[in-house]
Enzyme design. Structure first.
Site, PDB file in Angstrom:
ATOM      1  N   LYS A 289     -17.020 -12.484  12.868  1.00 56.76           N
ATOM      2  CA  LYS A 289     -16.640 -11.733  14.081  1.00 56.76           C
ATOM      3  C   LYS A 289     -17.113 -10.288  13.931  1.00 56.76           C
ATOM      4  CE  LYS A 289     -13.670  -9.222  16.793  1.00 56.76           C
ATOM      5  NZ  LYS A 289     -13.432  -7.779  16.783  1.00 56.76           N
ATOM      6  N   ASP A 305     -27.903 -13.241  26.908  1.00 61.77           N
ATOM      7  CA  ASP A 305     -26.779 -14.159  27.136  1.00 61.77           C
ATOM      8  C   ASP A 305     -25.892 -14.207  25.891  1.00 61.77           C
ATOM      9  OD1 ASP A 305     -25.130 -16.351  27.502  1.00 61.77           O
ATOM     10  OD2 ASP A 305     -26.682 -17.594  28.410  1.00 61.77           O
ATOM     11  N   HIS A 402     -10.065   2.621  11.780  1.00 58.49           N
ATOM     12  CA  HIS A 402      -9.815   2.034  13.094  1.00 58.49           C
ATOM     13  C   HIS A 402      -8.833   2.899  13.884  1.00 58.49           C
ATOM     14  CE1 HIS A 402     -10.158  -1.493  15.613  1.00 58.49           C
ATOM     15  NE2 HIS A 402      -8.891  -1.303  15.931  1.00 58.49           N
TER      16      HIS A 402
HETATM   17  C1  MEV Z   1     -12.760  -6.032  13.508  1.00 60.02           C
HETATM   18  O1  MEV Z   1     -13.227  -6.029  14.839  1.00 60.02           O
HETATM   19  C2  MEV Z   1     -13.790  -6.699  12.609  1.00 60.02           C
HETATM   20  C3  MEV Z   1     -13.344  -6.906  11.160  1.00 60.02           C
HETATM   21  O2  MEV Z   1     -12.113  -7.627  11.138  1.00 60.02           O
HETATM   22  C4  MEV Z   1     -14.431  -7.665  10.470  1.00 60.02           C
HETATM   23  C5  MEV Z   1     -14.067  -8.105   9.072  1.00 60.02           C
HETATM   24  O3  MEV Z   1     -12.879  -8.326   8.772  1.00 60.02           O
HETATM   25  O4  MEV Z   1     -15.021  -8.294   8.282  1.00 60.02           O
HETATM   26  C6  MEV Z   1     -13.082  -5.590  10.482  1.00 60.02           C
END
Ligand code: MEV
Length: 447
Positions: A289, A305, A402
């Protein structure tokens, strides 16, 4: 199974909605679904583009459009990829994604940058059909069927052939569990376009040729002359439309990015984090992700896409029977090596890439890349994102950066003034950010 039919709530069913004007659609919607219709109508209309022509272009991309949904458009400079410097456009709503991409790009710029190569660009399409004949016979007919298909589809394929693309391969596939089922799996090259429309048009023409071939095969038994086409459609699984990106540097050069760890400790921890994502699907999904945080942002900025790219990437991550990391890390003889390999079916001409006004600008910013170059830029951005995420995870933890990035969102949630925002930025540069701490800061702020 509960088969009771539920009647629609009164007034909420509508016929002919698509025929209403845009204003009419909004009016009907806000009156039936919102508590403060006038305000909502006003707000939705405030997102209409001030330039009517531009708005018409956007409306043309979908159906029942009532307004626009703005997302931030950001850029990450300092991406050195195969010796060329890019400023990469990113459309994302996750603030830390852009900061992470930018800091990883800068870090690698001083260490040779990103390296990338396209392994292949083959796209695939499928004709699924039922036929009562024998597979050996079908194999025998295939060269003639192929010739007929290509001949009949000349109008559709001519341009693509001229550009150097076209049909590359045709294979017969069978699944014993489905009676009389066959499939033609067809490989295409689509040059700089993603190729979905081209492939689907070819497939529909090819399936008519297939039907005609058997219908006109007088020498065959009657029951063999019927082909039932079930469907003809491209496959979004394109494991042979593959790109690889990698970075490498002496382990000792990682110190600058290692927080409180030594360069060696950092490299070992980083390596272990990737090993975990290779073994454990629960971790692999989150790890990937993070990769798609970068990839999707470029894919969106260039109006490619993203659903196709995501679906294909995740299927590829599970190609060996268990979902695993798309990236890999090696520590070898004092050298840190980090790579990403994934399929990316992208285009730089056709589709929305040249119609969407901002996508056009994104491509211009990238100096109008070929589809192959865009694959390499996108994969490098995914790798940068993955590098930055793992780096945070194994050093400060993800919430540190974050929440710092999220600070302004929290301040806006509390309706902080400009002066409070500036003061908070200074205060939280040295302190941990949390929802609670921001609230306390604002409550005790003296101005
Ligand atoms: C957050 O959008 C993405 C992460 O969780 C990816 C990861 O854990 O490697 C920080």
């Amino acid at each position: 199974m509960d088969t009771k039919k539920t009647a629609p709530e009164s007034g909420k069913k509508i016929s002919g909605f698509s025929k209403l004007s845009k204003r009419g659609k909004i009016k009907w919607m806000v009156e039936h679904f919102f508590k403060d219709p006038e305000n909502v109508m006003h707000e939705l209309m405030s997102y209409w583009h001030h330039n009517e022509d531009q708005q018409k272009i956007l409306d043309g991309f979908s159906e029942n459009t009532i307004t626009n949904f703005p997302l931030p458009y950001s850029v990450a400079p300092n991406f050195l990829i195969n010796g060329k410097t890019y400023c990469v456009p990113l459309v994302t709503e996750e603030s830390s994604v852009v900061a992470a991409a930018a800091s990883a790009a800068k870090f690698w710029m001083d260490r040779g940058g990103f390296h990338a190569e396209v392994i292949n660009t083959r796209k695939l399409g499928q004709i699924h059909f039922k036929w009562k004949g024998e597979v050996e016979k079908l194999k025998q007919f295939l060269p003639d069927i192929r010739q007929m298909m290509l001949e009949d589809a000349k109008d559709v394929t001519q341009n693509m052939f001229q550009r150097g693309g076209g049909v590359e391969s045709i294979e017969i596939k069978q699944w014993s569990g489905i009676e009389n089922y066959f499939q033609l799996l067809i490989g295409f090259q689509t040059c700089d376009s993603m190729g979905a429309n081209f492939i689907n048009s070819c497939l529909e023409s090819f399936s008519s040729s297939l039907e005609n071939f058997f219908m006109n095969a007088d020498s065959l038994p009657d029951e063999w002359r019927d082909v039932e086409i079930i469907m003809s459609i491209l496959s979004n699984y394109t494991p042979d439309c593959l790109v690889r990106a990698w970075v490498q540097c002496p382990i000792k050069e990682l110190g600058e990015f290692a927080g409180n760890l030594s360069a060696e400790e950092f490299a070992e921890r980083f390596y272990t984090a990737v090993q975990i994502a290779k073994e454990d699907p629960y971790r692999a999904v989150t790890h990937n992700k993070g990769i798609f945080n970068g990839i999707d942002a470029v894919v969106l900025a260039t109006a490619n896409d993203f659903r196709a790219v995501e679906a294909c990437g995740h299927a590829y991550a599970a190609r060996n029977g268990s979902y695993s990391s798309l990236s890999d890390c090696k520590l070898d003889d004092g050298v840190f090596y980090f790579s990403l390999e994934l399929p990316l079916a992208l285009g730089t001409i056709g589709g929305l890439t040249t119609l969407h006004p901002m996508a056009k600008r994104s491509l211009e910013l990238l100096e109008n890349p070929s589809a192959e170059s865009l694959m390499m830029i996108t994969a490098s951005t995914g790798l940068a994102q993955n590098f930055a995420a793992i780096r945070s995870l194994v050093t400060t933890g993800i919430q540190y950066g974050h929440m710092k990035m999220h600070l302004v969102n929290i301040l806006q949630h509390f309706k902080a003034s400009e002066a409070q925002i500036e003061a908070a930025k200074i205060h939280f540069a040295k302190n941990k950010v949390s929802f609670h701490d921001v609230r306390s800061f604002l409550e005790t702020w003296k101005g």
